[in-house]
Design a protein around this motif. Structure first.
Motif, short mmCIF file in Angstrom:
data_model
loop_
_atom_site.label_atom_id
_atom_site.label_comp_id
_atom_site.label_asym_id
_atom_site.label_seq_id
_atom_site.Cartn_x
_atom_site.Cartn_y
_atom_site.Cartn_z
N PRO A 168 0.82 -1.20 0.00
CA PRO A 168 0.00 0.00 0.00
C PRO A 168 0.86 1.26 0.00
O PRO A 168 1.98 1.27 0.52
N ILE A 169 0.32 2.30 -0.59
CA ILE A 169 1.03 3.57 -0.66
C ILE A 169 0.99 4.21 0.73
O ILE A 169 -0.10 4.39 1.29
N PRO A 170 2.15 4.52 1.30
CA PRO A 170 2.15 5.18 2.61
C PRO A 170 1.37 6.50 2.54
O PRO A 170 1.45 7.23 1.55
N ASP A 171 0.61 6.78 3.58
CA ASP A 171 -0.23 7.97 3.60
C ASP A 171 0.55 9.25 3.30
O ASP A 171 0.08 10.10 2.56
N ASP A 172 1.76 9.35 3.85
CA ASP A 172 2.54 10.56 3.65
C ASP A 172 3.17 10.65 2.26
O ASP A 172 3.77 11.66 1.91
N GLN A 173 3.02 9.60 1.45
CA GLN A 173 3.56 9.59 0.09
C GLN A 173 2.47 9.54 -0.98
O GLN A 173 2.77 9.50 -2.17
N TYR A 174 1.21 9.52 -0.54
CA TYR A 174 0.11 9.35 -1.50
C TYR A 174 0.09 10.46 -2.55
O TYR A 174 0.06 10.19 -3.75
N ASP A 175 0.13 11.71 -2.11
CA ASP A 175 0.04 12.83 -3.05
C ASP A 175 1.20 12.84 -4.03
O ASP A 175 1.01 13.04 -5.24
N SER A 176 2.41 12.59 -3.55
CA SER A 176 3.57 12.59 -4.44
C SER A 176 3.52 11.40 -5.40
O SER A 176 3.96 11.51 -6.55
N THR A 177 2.97 10.28 -4.95
CA THR A 177 2.82 9.11 -5.83
C THR A 177 1.83 9.42 -6.95
O THR A 177 2.08 9.11 -8.12
N ILE A 178 0.72 10.03 -6.59
CA ILE A 178 -0.28 10.39 -7.61
C ILE A 178 0.30 11.41 -8.58
O ILE A 178 0.09 11.32 -9.80
N ASP A 179 1.06 12.37 -8.09
CA ASP A 179 1.72 13.34 -8.97
C ASP A 179 2.66 12.64 -9.94
O ASP A 179 2.71 12.98 -11.13
N LEU A 180 3.42 11.66 -9.44
CA LEU A 180 4.31 10.89 -10.31
C LEU A 180 3.53 10.17 -11.40
O LEU A 180 3.90 10.21 -12.58
N LEU A 181 2.42 9.55 -11.01
CA LEU A 181 1.60 8.83 -11.99
C LEU A 181 0.96 9.80 -12.98
O LEU A 181 0.87 9.48 -14.19
N HIS A 182 0.54 10.96 -12.52
CA HIS A 182 -0.03 11.95 -13.44
C HIS A 182 1.00 12.38 -14.48
O HIS A 182 0.65 12.71 -15.61
N GLY A 183 2.27 12.34 -14.09
CA GLY A 183 3.35 12.69 -15.02
C GLY A 183 3.44 11.76 -16.21
O GLY A 183 3.96 12.14 -17.26
N ILE A 184 2.92 10.53 -16.06
CA ILE A 184 2.90 9.61 -17.21
C ILE A 184 1.46 9.38 -17.70
O ILE A 184 1.19 8.44 -18.43
N GLY A 185 0.58 10.28 -17.28
CA GLY A 185 -0.78 10.28 -17.81
C GLY A 185 -1.72 9.26 -17.21
O GLY A 185 -2.73 8.91 -17.82
N ILE A 186 -1.41 8.77 -16.00
CA ILE A 186 -2.29 7.81 -15.32
C ILE A 186 -2.50 8.26 -13.87
O ILE A 186 -1.97 9.26 -13.46
N GLY A 187 -3.28 7.49 -13.14
CA GLY A 187 -3.51 7.80 -11.73
C GLY A 187 -4.81 8.51 -11.46
O GLY A 187 -5.01 9.08 -10.39
N ASP A 188 -5.74 8.45 -12.42
CA ASP A 188 -7.06 9.06 -12.24
C ASP A 188 -7.77 8.41 -11.05
O ASP A 188 -7.62 7.21 -10.82
N ALA A 189 -8.55 9.17 -10.35
CA ALA A 189 -9.24 8.67 -9.16
C ALA A 189 -10.31 7.63 -9.47
O ALA A 189 -10.64 6.81 -8.63
N THR A 190 -10.87 7.66 -10.67
CA THR A 190 -11.96 6.75 -10.98
C THR A 190 -11.70 5.81 -12.15
O THR A 190 -12.30 4.75 -12.23
N ALA A 191 -10.83 6.17 -13.06
CA ALA A 191 -10.61 5.37 -14.26
C ALA A 191 -9.59 4.26 -14.02
O ALA A 191 -8.65 4.42 -13.25
N GLN A 192 -9.80 3.14 -14.69
CA GLN A 192 -8.81 2.06 -14.66
C GLN A 192 -7.79 2.36 -15.76
O GLN A 192 -7.76 1.73 -16.81
N ASP A 193 -6.94 3.33 -15.48
CA ASP A 193 -6.01 3.83 -16.49
C ASP A 193 -4.57 3.37 -16.31
O ASP A 193 -3.70 3.72 -17.09
#
Length: 117
Positions: free
Chosen positions: A23-48
């Motif tokens: 699981p993604i550590p709570d204190d790293q969740y936002d930075s992990t999502i930012d990393l994923l957004h950098g490659i065009g994935i990580g949407d909250a609802t889509a299986q992308d």
């Protein structure tokens, strides 16, 4: 059960991939999502997120390879599995194998099953 997954963007493989610990550590969740957004994935609802590899984790999770999943579904599955002891993890894998499960939602649902010794 902690695991790592190599995730990519199926529509844009040229964007590369990211290896994410679950699981993604709570204190790293936002930075992990930012990393994923950098490659065009990580949407909250889509299986992308295309699962390219799960190099660390339960062998049964290899069934997710080459499938699309939502990062929050992967995180939730990891949190559910993290609460399993060794025997429950083995029973989970055996039951998933017997039932032929490979979909993320089915694997999540199986984590709610009561395994009888």
């Amino acid at each position: 059960m902690n695991f790592k997954a190599v995730l990519s963007n199926k529509a844009h493989p040229e964007y590369g991939a990211a290896t994410i610990p679950f699981p993604i550590p709570d204190d790293q969740y936002d930075s992990t999502i930012d990393l994923l957004h950098g490659i065009g994935i990580g949407d909250a609802t889509a299986q992308d997120c295309r699962v390219e590899e799960i190099p660390i984790g339960m062998p049964i999770l290899d069934r997710l390879v080459a499938q699309n999943a939502n990062v929050d579904e992967l995180d939730y599955l990891a949190k559910r599995l993290d609460g399993f002891d060794k025997d429950e993890g083995l029973q989970f894998q055996a039951m998933a194998s017997v039932l032929g499960l490979s979909d993320i939602k089915d694997l999540i649902n199986l984590t709610f099953a009561r395994f009888v010794p």
